[in-house]
Design an enzyme around this catalytic site. Structure first.
Site, short mmCIF file in Angstrom:
data_model
loop_
_atom_site.label_atom_id
_atom_site.label_comp_id
_atom_site.label_asym_id
_atom_site.label_seq_id
_atom_site.Cartn_x
_atom_site.Cartn_y
_atom_site.Cartn_z
N ALA A 316 -37.40 -29.90 -41.42
CA ALA A 316 -36.86 -30.20 -40.10
C ALA A 316 -37.95 -30.08 -39.03
CB ALA A 316 -35.71 -29.25 -39.79
N HIS A 438 -46.85 -1.12 -33.53
CA HIS A 438 -46.61 -0.18 -34.63
C HIS A 438 -45.34 0.61 -34.36
CE1 HIS A 438 -47.42 2.69 -37.82
NE2 HIS A 438 -47.07 3.64 -36.96
C1 LIG Z 1 -29.66 -27.64 -48.44
C2 LIG Z 1 -30.82 -27.96 -47.53
C3 LIG Z 1 -31.46 -26.95 -46.85
C4 LIG Z 1 -32.53 -27.24 -46.01
N1 LIG Z 1 -33.13 -26.20 -45.36
C5 LIG Z 1 -34.18 -26.46 -44.55
C6 LIG Z 1 -34.82 -25.40 -43.83
O1 LIG Z 1 -34.42 -24.23 -43.92
N2 LIG Z 1 -35.85 -25.70 -43.02
C7 LIG Z 1 -36.31 -26.99 -42.90
O2 LIG Z 1 -37.28 -27.21 -42.15
N3 LIG Z 1 -35.73 -28.01 -43.55
C8 LIG Z 1 -34.68 -27.78 -44.37
N4 LIG Z 1 -34.06 -28.83 -45.02
C9 LIG Z 1 -34.60 -30.18 -44.82
C10 LIG Z 1 -34.11 -30.76 -43.48
O3 LIG Z 1 -32.70 -30.75 -43.45
C11 LIG Z 1 -34.63 -32.18 -43.33
O4 LIG Z 1 -36.04 -32.17 -43.49
C12 LIG Z 1 -34.30 -32.71 -41.95
O5 LIG Z 1 -32.92 -32.77 -41.74
C13 LIG Z 1 -34.91 -34.11 -41.76
O6 LIG Z 1 -34.58 -34.59 -40.50
P1 LIG Z 1 -34.48 -36.15 -40.22
O7 LIG Z 1 -34.16 -36.27 -38.77
O8 LIG Z 1 -35.68 -36.82 -40.72
O9 LIG Z 1 -33.28 -36.68 -41.12
P2 LIG Z 1 -31.77 -36.22 -41.30
O10 LIG Z 1 -31.54 -34.86 -40.79
O11 LIG Z 1 -31.44 -36.50 -42.71
O12 LIG Z 1 -30.98 -37.21 -40.37
C14 LIG Z 1 -30.93 -38.58 -40.62
C15 LIG Z 1 -29.68 -39.11 -39.99
O13 LIG Z 1 -29.77 -40.53 -39.95
C16 LIG Z 1 -28.50 -41.07 -40.16
N5 LIG Z 1 -28.67 -42.47 -40.57
C17 LIG Z 1 -29.31 -42.94 -41.65
N6 LIG Z 1 -29.31 -44.27 -41.67
C18 LIG Z 1 -28.64 -44.66 -40.57
C19 LIG Z 1 -28.30 -45.93 -40.04
N7 LIG Z 1 -28.64 -47.05 -40.61
N8 LIG Z 1 -27.61 -45.96 -38.89
C20 LIG Z 1 -27.24 -44.83 -38.25
N9 LIG Z 1 -27.53 -43.61 -38.72
C21 LIG Z 1 -28.23 -43.52 -39.86
C22 LIG Z 1 -27.90 -40.17 -41.24
O14 LIG Z 1 -26.49 -40.26 -41.24
C23 LIG Z 1 -28.41 -38.81 -40.79
O15 LIG Z 1 -27.48 -38.16 -39.96
C24 LIG Z 1 -32.98 -28.57 -45.84
C25 LIG Z 1 -32.32 -29.61 -46.51
C26 LIG Z 1 -31.25 -29.32 -47.34
C27 LIG Z 1 -30.56 -30.45 -48.04
#
Ligand SMILES: Cc1cc2nc3c(=O)[nH]c(=O)nc-3n(C[C@H](O)[C@H](O)[C@H](O)COP(=O)(O)OP(=O)(O)OC[C@H]3O[C@@H](n4cnc5c(N)ncnc54)[C@H](O)[C@@H]3O)c2cc1C
Length: 463
Positions: A316, A438
Site C-alpha cells: 500500500a 531510554h
Molecule cells: C490480506 C492482505 C493484507 C495486506 N496487508 C498489507 C499491509 O499490511 N501493508 C501493505 O503495505 N500492503 C498490504 N497489502 C497489499 C495492499 O493491500 C495493496 O498493495 C494495495 O491495496 C494496492 O493498492 P492499489 O491502489 O494499487 O490497488 P487496490 O487497493 O487493489 O485498489 C484497486 C481498486 O481498483 C478498482 N478497479 C479495478 N479495475 C477497475 C475498473 N476498471 N474500474 C473501476 N475500478 C476498478 C478495484 O475494484 C479496487 O478497488 C495486503 C494485501 C492483502 C490481500
C-alpha cells in the site's frame, strides 16, 4: 452515448494508489474524478491491510491475555469471541470507508461508481448499474490493483479452497487450515487463526518462510511459529487438492497427504488491468503488469499507472509513493520515483518482521563487502519488562563507504521502528551523535547500529 463531463485527471481505482493520486491532483488545482467498480478504498481498506491488522490485533490481545498470569495479572481463562472479533473488524473498515469517502469528496474529487474502461486516449467509458456514461480525461491514472494468484492444483471454490479475501471473512473458526504459501499474507493469517485455536499447517515451496527476507528471518519465524502451534512444511510443493466430505485433502509432490477443513491459497498477487483498456490504448505490458518509467508514465502520453497494477512493490505504501509521483506529473510537475529498496517492508506476524534498504543477502549477492551489526531484544530493558524478548535487529554497513545499506528486524512492534531505521540509510551521522530515549525498544536499533561500527556499548568486548 453522451459525454457527461470532462476532467483534467480521471483516476481508475480507489485503493491507496488511486485515492491518494486523486487527492494530490485536486490539491494541485486539477478537476478530478475517481472511478471505482467495487468498494471504495480498494484491497487495502476492505480486504487487505486494515481488516487483517484488526484481526491480528484481536488475536494478539488474546495471546497477551493468556500470558497475563506471568505478568502478575490473574484474569481467569481467556477465549476468542470470533463473531465479536469479526464485528470489530467490520466496524473499523466501515468507519474508515466512510471517512475516506468524505475526505476525497471534501477535496472536490468526483467519486463515480462503476467499471471504467479507457476506449481511446482521453476517453473513459463507465459501466454503471444503469446506462453507461462517457467522460473526457486530459490525463488518466490507472490504479486498478491486483488479485490473488490462483493455483491450477488448488483452484479457488471460495468456500473450502479460499483466498485471503474469504479468509478474512470466515464466519466460524475452522478446526484446521492448510495455508499454501508462507509469504507475508500466509504467515499473517496463520498467526490470526493459530491464536484463536485453529490447527494451522503452512506448505511453502521454497526453503524458508518469508522467503523475501534473509535466511535467519525465516528460521526465527519458523521457530516462533512452532510455539504458536503452527507447523511449517518447507521445500514442499502441492501436487493436488481434492475436496472430500467437509474437508480438503492436499497431496504434496513428495508423496505425503495432509488434510484440513479449509485451504487458504496465498501464493502471491498479480496485477490487473482491463483487457479493453490495454487494447484500446495499446499499453505496453510485462505479463499482467503495466509497464511504466520512473515518472509512472506508460507508453501512452497522458496515461500513468501506479500501485499493484504496475507490479513493483505490491504494498500500500508503495502505491502511495507512486501516487505522489503520478499526481505531480499529471498536473504539470516533474517527479521521479526514488530507490525502491528504501520503501520499507513490514510483516505483522507474532513476532513482527520489518526491513528497509538492502538486506545482507542482497548486498553479498551484489559483491559488496559488508559488516553486520547485531543486537537482541532479550538484552533490552523495555523488551524484558514487556515480556517480549524474542528477536533481533541487524544493521548492514558497507565497509568501504561506511554507509548503512539496510536494516532487518524481527521482534515485537518492529513495524513501528522501521520508519526510523530508514533514516539511518545514507545518513552521515554516527550512533554516538544520536540520542534514543531510554528505556525503549528502539534502543535495540541503536545497539545494532553501534555494533555495525564495532562500538557497541552493552556487548562484552570480543575475545
Ligand atoms: C490480506 C492482505 C493484507 C495486506 N496487508 C498489507 C499491509 O499490511 N501493508 C501493505 O503495505 N500492503 C498490504 N497489502 C497489499 C495492499 O493491500 C495493496 O498493495 C494495495 O491495496 C494496492 O493498492 P492499489 O491502489 O494499487 O490497488 P487496490 O487497493 O487493489 O485498489 C484497486 C481498486 O481498483 C478498482 N478497479 C479495478 N479495475 C477497475 C475498473 N476498471 N474500474 C473501476 N475500478 C476498478 C478495484 O475494484 C479496487 O478497488 C495486503 C494485501 C492483502 C490481500
Amino acid at each position: 452515448m453522451a459525454m457527461a463531463a470532462s476532467y483534467d485527471v480521471v483516476v481508475i481505482g480507489s485503493g491507496p494508489g488511486g485515492y491518494a493520486a486523486a487527492i494530490r491532483c485536486a490539491q494541485r488545482g486539477a478537476s478530478v474524478a475517481v472511478v471505482e467498480k467495487g468498494v471504495f478504498g480498494g484491497t487495502c481498506l476492505n480486504r487487505g491491510c486494515i481488516p487483517s491488522k484488526a484481526l491480528l490485533a484481536s488475536a494478539h490481545t488474546l495471546l497477551l491475555a493468556k500470558r497475563a498470569a506471568m505478568m502478575g495479572v490473574e484474569i481467569g481463562s481467556a477465549t476468542a469471541n470470533w463473531p465479536k472479533m469479526q464485528g470489530r473488524k467490520e466496524a473499523i473498515t466501515g468507519g474508515f470507508r466512510k471517512g475516506l469517502t468524505g475526505l476525497v469528496e471534501s477535496n472536490g474529487v468526483k467519486i463515480m461508481p462503476g467499471r471504467a474502461i479507457v476506449t481511446a486516449p482521453k476517453q473513459v467509458k463507465i459501466e454503471t448499474d444503469t446506462a453507461p456514461v462517457e467522460i473526457g480525461a486530459e490525463n488518466i491514472i490507472l490504479a486498478t490493483g491486483s488479485e490473488p494468484i490462483e493455483l491450477a492444483t488448488a483452484a479457488f471454490d471460495r468456500e473450502t479452497i479460499i483466498s485471503s479475501k474469504e479468509a478474512l471473512e470466515l464466519q466460524e473458526i475452522p478446526k484446521s487450515l492448510i495455508i499454501i504459501g508462507g509469504g507475508i499474507i500466509g504467515c499473517e493469517l496463520a498467526c490470526v487463526y493459530a491464536a484463536v485455536g485453529t490447527k494451522v499447517t503452512i506448505v511453502e515451496a521454497l526453503s524458508r518462510l518469508i522467503p523475501m527476507e534473509d535466511e535467519w528471518v525465516g528460521r526465527l519465524i519458523e521457530r516462533e511459529f512452532k510455539k504458536l502451534g503452527i507447523e511449517a512444511m518447507i521445500n514442499q510443493k502441492v501436487a493436488a487438492a481434492d475436496k472430500t466430505n467437509g474437508s480438503v485433502r492436499v497431496a504434496l509432490e513428495g508423496g505425503e497427504t495432509i488434510e484440513a477443513e479449509k485451504v487458504l491459497v496465498s501464493v502471491g498477487r498479480k496485477a490487473v488491468c482491463d483487457e479493453e483498456t490495454i487494447e484500446a490504448l495499446g499499453l505496453e505490458m510485462n505479463g499482467p503488469a503495466i509497464v511504466v518509467n520512473e515518472k509512472m508514465e506508460t507508453n501512452v502520453g497522458g496515461v500513468y499507472a501506479i500501485g499493484d497494477a504496475v507490479g513493483t512493490t505490491y504494498l500500500a505504501h508503495g502505491a502511495f509513493a507512486e501516487a505522489e509521483v503520478a499526481a505531480e506529473n499529471a498536473t504539470g510537475g516533474d517527479a521521479k520515483m526514488g530507490d525502491y529498496s528504501l520503501i520499507p517492508r513490514a510483516v505483522y506476524t507474532f513476532p513482527e518482521v520489518a526491513s528497509v534498504g538492502k538486506c545482507e543477502g542482497v548486498c553479498r549477492e551484489e559483491g559488496l563487502d559488508v559488516t553486520v551489526g547485531r543486537a537482541f531484544f532479550k538484552a533490552n530493558g523495555r523488551s524484558v519488562g514487556h515480556n517480549e524478548t524474542v528477536g533481533e535487529i541487524r544493521v548492514v554497513r558497507e565497509k568501504a563507504s561506511e554507509k548503512i545499506m539496510g536494516v532487518t528486524m524481527v521482534g515485537a512492534a518492529v513495524t513501528e521502528l522501521v520508519a526510523g531505521a530508514r533514516a539511518l540509510i545514507g545518513s552521515r551521522e554516527r550512533p554516538a551523535e544520536v540520542s534514543f530515549p531510554h528505556p525503549t525498544v528502539s534502543e535495540v536499533l541503536k545497539e545494532a547500529w553501534e555494533d555495525a561500527f564495532d562500538v557497541s556499548l552493552h556487548k562484552p568486548p570480543r575475545p
